[in-house]
Design an enzyme around this catalytic site. Sequence first.
Site, short mmCIF file in Angstrom:
data_model
loop_
_atom_site.label_atom_id
_atom_site.label_comp_id
_atom_site.label_asym_id
_atom_site.label_seq_id
_atom_site.Cartn_x
_atom_site.Cartn_y
_atom_site.Cartn_z
N HIS A 1 -36.44 40.51 47.80
CA HIS A 1 -35.71 41.50 48.62
C HIS A 1 -34.30 41.07 49.00
O HIS A 1 -33.54 41.86 49.55
CB HIS A 1 -36.53 41.90 49.85
CG HIS A 1 -36.55 40.92 50.98
ND1 HIS A 1 -35.75 41.06 52.09
CD2 HIS A 1 -37.29 39.80 51.18
CE1 HIS A 1 -36.01 40.06 52.94
NE2 HIS A 1 -36.93 39.29 52.40
N SER B 1 -37.01 34.96 46.68
CA SER B 1 -37.58 36.18 47.26
C SER B 1 -36.86 37.39 46.69
O SER B 1 -35.62 37.39 46.61
CB SER B 1 -37.36 36.12 48.78
OG SER B 1 -37.89 37.25 49.40
N CYS C 1 -33.85 36.95 61.45
CA CYS C 1 -35.09 36.50 62.08
C CYS C 1 -34.86 36.12 63.53
O CYS C 1 -35.80 35.97 64.29
CB CYS C 1 -35.64 35.31 61.30
SG CYS C 1 -35.51 35.56 59.54
N THR D 1 -55.24 39.20 44.29
CA THR D 1 -54.92 40.15 43.22
C THR D 1 -53.40 40.30 43.11
O THR D 1 -52.72 40.52 44.11
CB THR D 1 -55.58 41.52 43.53
OG1 THR D 1 -56.98 41.30 43.62
CG2 THR D 1 -55.26 42.55 42.47
N GLY E 1 -40.15 34.37 50.23
CA GLY E 1 -39.56 33.09 50.62
C GLY E 1 -40.38 32.32 51.64
O GLY E 1 -40.52 31.10 51.54
N THR E 2 -40.91 33.00 52.61
CA THR E 2 -41.68 32.31 53.65
C THR E 2 -42.89 31.64 53.03
O THR E 2 -43.18 30.47 53.31
CB THR E 2 -42.12 33.32 54.74
OG1 THR E 2 -40.94 33.90 55.31
CG2 THR E 2 -42.94 32.64 55.83
N ASN F 1 -28.34 30.81 54.89
CA ASN F 1 -28.39 32.26 55.11
C ASN F 1 -27.34 32.75 56.11
O ASN F 1 -26.95 33.89 56.08
CB ASN F 1 -29.79 32.69 55.58
CG ASN F 1 -30.40 31.75 56.57
OD1 ASN F 1 -30.43 30.53 56.39
ND2 ASN F 1 -30.90 32.30 57.66
N GLN G 1 -31.40 32.40 49.36
CA GLN G 1 -30.08 33.03 49.54
C GLN G 1 -29.11 32.71 48.40
O GLN G 1 -28.01 33.24 48.37
CB GLN G 1 -29.46 32.59 50.88
CG GLN G 1 -30.20 33.15 52.09
CD GLN G 1 -30.02 34.65 52.28
OE1 GLN G 1 -29.22 35.31 51.61
NE2 GLN G 1 -30.80 35.20 53.20
N1 PLP Z 1 -35.37 31.21 53.28
C1 PLP Z 1 -34.16 31.70 53.54
C2 PLP Z 1 -32.95 30.84 53.35
C3 PLP Z 1 -34.02 33.03 54.00
O1 PLP Z 1 -32.81 33.52 54.27
C4 PLP Z 1 -35.18 33.81 54.17
C5 PLP Z 1 -35.09 35.19 54.72
O2 PLP Z 1 -34.27 35.49 55.56
C6 PLP Z 1 -36.44 33.24 53.87
C7 PLP Z 1 -36.49 31.94 53.43
C8 PLP Z 1 -37.69 34.02 54.03
O3 PLP Z 1 -37.85 34.88 52.93
P1 PLP Z 1 -38.86 36.14 53.00
O4 PLP Z 1 -38.18 37.16 53.85
O5 PLP Z 1 -39.02 36.57 51.59
O6 PLP Z 1 -40.14 35.63 53.59
#
Ligand code: PLP
Length: 394
Positions: free
Chosen positions: A201, A199, A330, A237, A71-72, A151, A179
């Site tokens: 996970h 994402s 976070c 890769t 996600g990031t 989130n 989310q």
């Molecule tokens: N965007 C949202 C809404 C999230 O809740 C999160 C993770 O908490 C992210 C982005 C970041 O995702 P990743 O952990 O895969 O970098």
Amino acid sequence: MKRVYMDANATTPLLPEVMEAMRPYWMEHFGNASSIHLDGQQAHAAVDRARATMAEFFNCHDAEVVFNSGGTEGDNTAIFGMLHPGDHFITTSIEHSAILAAAERIAQRGTQRDVAVTFVAPTPSGLIDPADILRALRPETRLISVMLANNETGVLQPVEEIGKIARAASTYFHIDAVQGAGKIPIDVRRFGCHLCSISAHKMHGPKGIGAIFVRRGTPIEPLLVGGSHERRQRAGTENVPGIVGLAKAAELAMHSLEDGTIDRMGKLRDRLEAGVLQISGTGVNGAWDGDKPVPRVANTTNIWFDHLEGEALVIALDLKGVAVSGGSACHSGATEPSHVLMAMGLNKTRARASLRFSLLRTATEADVDYALKVVPEAVEHLRAISPVAAGTAG
Ligand code: PLP
């Protein structure tokens, strides 16, 4: 001691099927998907199959799926890949820090013609009003980025309406669907977006892998350059086991939306919420918009508890075997109250006294029963000894 994990919005465990799908790609089929020999071709075929699954997941073409690290990276790619000096960018003040920090960086690059950023605030119920997005538009607005589900509160944003506004204004639209993925159907055509980040996970897949939908013809520059992987959109890769795991998690998530699993999870969340609200001096953040219920993902509830400190309750519950979060993962460890709850207009004391419960898809009645036994006891105990109760905290 029993452990009940109610922090699925932070991360989720792999489902056994995901683990099994990934297993061969660590050792037997370890090839580099870019190699032309058999080992490489096996890996390449697995990536192709995963891409087809992800295309189904997003409702897009295979060529519109770009695998990345999560996600990031997706959020950063949308912002740094789309915006140039002189552009205007609209996002919201309740986004994840992966959007907010990237927006702040791009606004501060220090030239005369930086990107101008508008952060649209939510209503007190945690919803973004599409009319506020419309009002924020400028002739030079190039990108709008709004999350699908928050989130912290689980509130679902009106992305389809925002998509229509973007289309009418000929502006690009990115959705952070991290989310929402696995909790509601993802349909990038219906959403009307050009970019959409997810994402693995957060939906019972592995960490460090994700994907971004990039609508055909969207003029995005890659964040990472190097080899010609992912049609030159993301060098590096391919993480083949991760990609296979993401696709398996996505496939299982699609089933769970159809086989009643998500509905069952919603009923468990509702029971948990109703039970916790039996405790005096509690309420839900982002549940009601006047007398109308706010649309939320099925697994999340964010609850305030008067006269106590949220972090203290997180720790007390952890000691009793219940894992929850006081704000987004976070931000754990930080003393600042949640930027999401503050943007919704909560005062600092109430924002600090709020907890997020987010259920796994595998949550059980017994998990909820256990939490409903432990939470009232912990609240009662903390309130009895709390300086907040005595009125010393402002
Ligand atoms: N965007 C949202 C809404 C999230 O809740 C999160 C993770 O908490 C992210 C982005 C970041 O995702 P990743 O952990 O895969 O970098």
